[in-house]
Design a protein around this motif. Structure first.
Motif, mmCIF file in Angstrom:
data_model
loop_
_atom_site.group_PDB
_atom_site.id
_atom_site.type_symbol
_atom_site.label_atom_id
_atom_site.label_comp_id
_atom_site.label_asym_id
_atom_site.label_seq_id
_atom_site.Cartn_x
_atom_site.Cartn_y
_atom_site.Cartn_z
ATOM 1 N N GLY A 28 0.731 -1.240 0.023
ATOM 2 C CA GLY A 28 0.065 0.103 -0.177
ATOM 3 C C GLY A 28 0.933 1.145 0.026
ATOM 4 O O GLY A 28 0.522 2.111 -0.682
ATOM 5 N N ARG A 31 2.622 1.742 -3.183
ATOM 6 C CA ARG A 31 1.522 2.370 -4.220
ATOM 7 C C ARG A 31 1.532 3.891 -4.130
ATOM 8 O O ARG A 31 1.869 4.392 -5.185
ATOM 9 C CB ARG A 31 0.307 1.788 -4.296
ATOM 10 N N ALA A 32 1.318 4.231 -3.079
ATOM 11 C CA ALA A 32 1.182 5.751 -2.539
ATOM 12 C C ALA A 32 2.362 6.374 -3.161
ATOM 13 O O ALA A 32 2.374 7.568 -3.571
ATOM 14 C CB ALA A 32 0.869 5.740 -1.137
ATOM 15 N N CYS A 92 -3.448 7.136 -6.129
ATOM 16 C CA CYS A 92 -2.233 7.351 -4.919
ATOM 17 C C CYS A 92 -2.919 7.465 -3.467
ATOM 18 O O CYS A 92 -2.509 6.865 -2.707
ATOM 19 C CB CYS A 92 -1.588 8.779 -5.381
ATOM 20 N N LEU A 93 -4.153 7.903 -3.623
ATOM 21 C CA LEU A 93 -4.700 7.974 -2.300
ATOM 22 C C LEU A 93 -5.601 6.657 -1.927
ATOM 23 O O LEU A 93 -5.961 6.361 -0.760
ATOM 24 C CB LEU A 93 -6.106 9.143 -2.239
ATOM 25 N N GLY A 94 -5.750 5.838 -3.116
ATOM 26 C CA GLY A 94 -6.321 4.357 -2.676
ATOM 27 C C GLY A 94 -7.725 4.546 -2.606
ATOM 28 O O GLY A 94 -8.423 3.788 -1.821
ATOM 29 N N THR A 97 -9.505 1.852 -5.759
ATOM 30 C CA THR A 97 -8.136 1.603 -6.128
ATOM 31 C C THR A 97 -7.954 0.848 -7.425
ATOM 32 O O THR A 97 -7.178 1.385 -8.145
ATOM 33 C CB THR A 97 -7.333 0.793 -5.362
ATOM 34 N N CYS A 140 -3.264 -3.720 -4.076
ATOM 35 C CA CYS A 140 -2.369 -2.791 -3.322
ATOM 36 C C CYS A 140 -3.348 -1.583 -2.631
ATOM 37 O O CYS A 140 -2.930 -0.885 -1.862
ATOM 38 C CB CYS A 140 -1.656 -1.886 -4.269
ATOM 39 N N GLY A 141 -4.566 -1.939 -2.670
ATOM 40 C CA GLY A 141 -5.531 -0.863 -2.099
ATOM 41 C C GLY A 141 -5.989 -1.385 -0.870
ATOM 42 O O GLY A 141 -6.907 -0.662 -0.065
ATOM 43 N N SER A 145 -4.935 3.264 2.404
ATOM 44 C CA SER A 145 -5.715 3.621 1.324
ATOM 45 C C SER A 145 -7.187 4.184 1.938
ATOM 46 O O SER A 145 -7.424 3.807 2.984
ATOM 47 C CB SER A 145 -5.891 2.452 0.040
ATOM 48 N N ASP A 147 -9.816 3.400 0.544
ATOM 49 C CA ASP A 147 -10.815 2.391 0.461
ATOM 50 C C ASP A 147 -10.741 1.583 1.758
ATOM 51 O O ASP A 147 -11.855 1.174 2.303
ATOM 52 C CB ASP A 147 -10.278 1.389 -0.596
ATOM 53 N N SER A 148 -9.626 1.310 2.408
ATOM 54 C CA SER A 148 -9.595 0.348 3.526
ATOM 55 C C SER A 148 -10.182 1.145 4.597
ATOM 56 O O SER A 148 -10.981 0.580 5.561
ATOM 57 C CB SER A 148 -8.038 0.263 4.018
#
Lengths: 305, 154
Positions: A28, A31-32, A92-94, A97, A140-141, A145, A147-148
């Motif tokens: 994660g 990714r960011a 980037c922010l997830g 994602t 990766c999200g 993120s 989303d999480s």
């Protein structure tokens, strides 16, 4: 035999080990950071002006001629650029994602590919579509993120118990890293052999940059160009680092030293030749143990508070 | 990992690795795949690039900076023109585009170059020697390549 190969393949791409423990958090954060770098590299990039270029100057790359793509209008390009940058921010922010990653990848392939359709294929952005594709296809999200966070508020968890999902993206991007730099080293050896190291080539490259483009920011390049020993040292170092780069796949030490060496080489290009290969910087982020840094940072922050 | 996803991920891995290896050993360029041949061939003692000049009433002004060409870099022009010069119609269309690009870039505020009546191109040759560089020598040979005068009122 076939089952042995399949076992080796599965163990290499999917099984966690001591050097790469399963870590949704590490993926994660990677990714960011990687997408932030891509965004930073292109924050001021304007693709709109390519829409005004006459078709007489259009020499499409294979991907574009294969798909029958032509130069779009400036309006289309400015809309696509806006969507691309928004998708990068969202990725980037997830946030959403998977979807934002898919859009970011597709548009990076199109917009960055179009740049190469006017007589010259630039290599500075080759890695960007690969990084976005691998990340978009990975999970990766699930940590670090929006989303999480949203899922947690709903009392759900996005993290999968299957650790294999967090191994292959790193391995694949390490493999890509190894292949990119091995390719550069192999191209030098196959085109010029030892002459690349022992001839005046390195000196002439440094001189050509100061003569033609005037981009060399200082006299250091010319100082190195004047010393055959230094030129030979840097040329040999370049070939050694590049051809050894596939070792990142099999050795923990190589994963520490080779990316650091190549990153230093890139810094050298900036200082001596005056140009940046910033498009490759996202690849380096996948060698950093972000999860460990994050945990230590959190611990220090807690102690301070 | 489900079976379908396992197949999808394995296909992705095989495609990226397989096509990268093909490009490396076949020395093929298929963007975004590449064999990364930058600086691979040993440089000779001479080096050349196309140099651009704008033709004004009484002189020439150097235009070898991408800011003059609205969306194109000087490297693009350097590479495209030799590739299309065998096709006169296409070549004229490209030069006409450069005229348009010069004035578009000026309108957009990218440069404040003079009104030009045409464009002239030379191939510029440098000696890659430290002696010449230290004396800040310009190219030692300027070879005329193309000239394009704009139509009156065009």
């Amino acid at each position: 035999m076939a089952s042995n190969i399949s076992q080796i393949w599965n163990s290499f791409w999917y099984e966690p080990n001591a050097s790469l423990a399963s870590s949704p958090l590490r993926l994660g954060i990677s990714r960011a950071v990687a997408v932030s770098i891509i965004l930073w590299n292109h924050i001021g990039t304007n693709f709109e002006s390519m829409g005004t270029i006459d078709p007489s100057m259009y020499i499409p790359i294979g991907l574009f001629s294969g798909l029958g793509l032509s130069i779009p209008s400036s309006t289309t390009l400015s809309v696509l650029t806006l969507i691309w940058k928004l998708s990068l921010v969202s990725f980037c922010l997830g946030f959403k994602t998977r979807l934002s990653g898919a859009i970011a990848f597709t548009l990076s392939l199109y917009l960055l590919g179009l740049v190469n359709c006017f007589g010259k294929v630039f290599h500075r952005d080759n890695a960007t579509p690969f990084v976005l594709l691998v990340l978009a296809m990975s999970n990766c999200g699930t940590r670090f993120s929006l989303d999480s966070l949203i899922a947690r508020r709903k009392g759900e968890s996005l993290s999968q118990s299957n650790p294999t999902e967090y191994i292959w993206p790193f391995r694949l991007l390490w493999a890509y890293f190894g292949l990119v730099f091995f390719a550069a080293g192999y191209a030098k050896i196959s085109a010029s052999g030892m002459q690349w190291i022992v001839s005046e080539h390195m000196s002439r490259v440094l001189i050509s940059h100061s003569l033609n483009w005037g981009t060399t920011p200082n006299e250091l390049g010319l100082f190195i160009a004047s010393s055959p020993m230094l030129c030979m040292f840097f040329a040999a170092g370049t070939i050694l680092l590049e051809t050894a780069s596939p070792l990142v796949l099999v050795s923990v030490w190589a994963r520490r030293l080779i990316p650091l060496g190549i990153f230093s080489m890139f810094m050298g290009f900036e200082v001596l030749l005056g140009f940046s290969l910033h498009g490759f910087y996202p690849l380096f982020t996948f060698f950093v143990p972000w999860d460990i840094i994050y945990s230590k940072g959190l611990k220090v922050a807690n102690e301070i508070i | 990992m489900s079976r379908n996803r396992y197949i999808l991920v394995n296909t992705l891995i095989s495609y990226i690795l397989g096509f990268s290896l093909f490009c490396i050993f076949a020395q093929e360029e298929s963007w975004p795949f590449s064999h990364f041949p930058m600086y691979a061939k040993v440089y000779g003692t001479e080096f050349s690039r196309l140099r651009f000049y704008g033709i004004t009433e009484d002189s020439e002004v150097r235009l070898d900076n991408s800011k003059y060409w609205h969306g194109l870099s000087t490297t693009n022009i350097d590479r495209v023109l030799p590739k299309i010069e065998s096709d006169p119609e296409r070549f004229i269309a490209a030069l006409e585009h450069l005229k348009k690009a010069y004035f578009l870039a000026r309108e957009a505020g990218a440069h404040s170059g003079p009104d030009i009546k045409g464009i002239r191109f030379y191939r510029c040759y440098w000696n890659l020697s430290l002696k010449d560089t230290r004396k800040k020598h310009d190219c030692h040979k300027l070879e005329f390549r193309y000239e394009y005068m704009f139509a009156e009122g065009g």
